[in-house]
Design a protein around this motif. Structure first.
Motif, short mmCIF file in Angstrom:
data_model
loop_
_atom_site.label_atom_id
_atom_site.label_comp_id
_atom_site.label_asym_id
_atom_site.label_seq_id
_atom_site.Cartn_x
_atom_site.Cartn_y
_atom_site.Cartn_z
N GLY A 111 0.47 -1.14 -0.34
CA GLY A 111 0.47 0.19 0.45
C GLY A 111 1.00 1.06 0.03
O GLY A 111 2.33 1.10 -0.76
N LEU A 112 0.09 2.02 0.27
CA LEU A 112 1.35 3.55 0.58
C LEU A 112 2.17 3.87 1.38
O LEU A 112 1.22 2.92 2.87
N THR A 113 2.83 4.65 1.48
CA THR A 113 3.73 4.81 3.08
C THR A 113 2.86 5.50 3.52
O THR A 113 2.23 6.58 3.68
N ARG A 114 3.48 5.25 4.64
CA ARG A 114 2.50 6.54 5.94
C ARG A 114 2.37 7.79 5.64
O ARG A 114 2.07 8.57 5.75
N GLN A 115 3.74 8.15 4.79
CA GLN A 115 4.21 9.29 4.70
C GLN A 115 3.22 9.93 3.68
O GLN A 115 2.35 11.20 3.45
N ALA A 116 2.90 9.44 2.74
CA ALA A 116 2.19 9.18 1.19
C ALA A 116 0.59 9.87 2.13
O ALA A 116 0.18 10.79 1.59
N ILE A 117 0.06 8.43 3.34
CA ILE A 117 -0.88 8.82 3.95
C ILE A 117 -1.90 10.44 4.19
O ILE A 117 -2.04 10.84 4.66
N GLU A 118 -0.32 10.90 5.12
CA GLU A 118 -0.41 11.55 5.96
C GLU A 118 -0.09 13.06 5.04
O GLU A 118 -0.81 14.20 5.70
N LYS A 119 0.77 13.43 3.85
CA LYS A 119 0.50 13.90 2.66
C LYS A 119 -0.63 14.06 1.54
O LYS A 119 -0.33 14.80 1.48
N SER A 120 -1.10 12.71 1.55
CA SER A 120 -2.25 13.57 0.56
C SER A 120 -3.21 14.47 1.34
O SER A 120 -3.86 14.36 2.73
N HIS A 121 -3.80 15.01 0.96
CA HIS A 121 -5.04 15.79 0.80
C HIS A 121 -6.43 15.03 1.26
O HIS A 121 -6.80 15.84 1.53
N MET A 122 -6.78 14.05 0.82
CA MET A 122 -7.74 13.25 0.79
C MET A 122 -7.41 11.73 0.15
O MET A 122 -6.22 11.53 -0.24
N LEU A 123 -8.01 11.01 1.24
CA LEU A 123 -7.97 9.43 0.67
C LEU A 123 -9.45 8.77 0.50
O LEU A 123 -10.30 9.44 0.52
N VAL A 124 -8.95 8.04 -0.41
CA VAL A 124 -10.68 7.51 -0.70
C VAL A 124 -10.30 5.88 -1.65
O VAL A 124 -9.22 5.45 -1.34
N LYS A 125 -11.89 5.23 -1.16
CA LYS A 125 -11.43 3.82 -1.31
C LYS A 125 -12.66 2.96 -1.79
O LYS A 125 -13.39 4.36 -2.18
#
Length: 152
Positions: A111-125
């Motif tokens: 999946g995405l790294t923790r850093q990528a998740i934290e820096k994402s402006h929004m998350l979708v699934k």
């Protein structure tokens, strides 16, 4: 009058992708589903991608060595939409796509790294019990964007 089509764009890419075949399939889908560019972050596989439609000649491809380099080169005004199967992510069925964004997908195994998740402006699934192949997941996101046009 400003033409809204020209104020709208999206790119799609993979962080730490496992295989060049996944990138090749995603690249072909991106070309067919209206992406402006495609990108990769990290270097888990050879940079050659299988590309049956020779999309490399018709769509820009960017490679970033790490997330920081990617983040520092985001297009002005673009939002990062992380695609991740987490509780914090919004369901695709109710998600409003930003007019200017980059969709960031992680490899199936990490999946995405923790850093990528934290820096994402929004998350979708989307509703899926297990993670999907990254090229399939990306194609679903782009298809949904096409039928559920971004709002201003």
């Amino acid at each position: 009058m400003i033409d809204n089509f020209h104020n709208e764009f999206f790119g799609i890419g993979i962080q730490n992708g496992k295989t060049p075949e996944n990138l090749g399939v995603l690249w072909r889908s991106a070309q067919n589903l209206g992406a402006s560019f495609i990108f990769t972050i990290g270097n888990r596989y050879a940079k050659q991608a299988c590309d049956t439609h020779n999309a490399v000649k018709s769509m820009p491809y960017y490679h970033y060595d790490d997330f920081e380099e990617f983040y520092n080169h985001l297009p002005k005004g673009a939002r990062i939409v992380g695609v991740e199967l987490t509780d914090e992510a919004q369901d695709l069925e109710t998600f409003h796509h930003p007019r200017r964004c980059v969709y960031l997908l992680g490899a199936e195994d990490h999946g995405l790294t923790r850093q990528a998740i934290e820096k994402s402006h929004m998350l979708v699934k989307f509703k899926s019990e297990f993670s999907l192949n990254v090229a399939v997941a990306g194609s679903i996101i782009m298809y949904d964007r096409g039928i559920n046009k971004p709002r201003s």
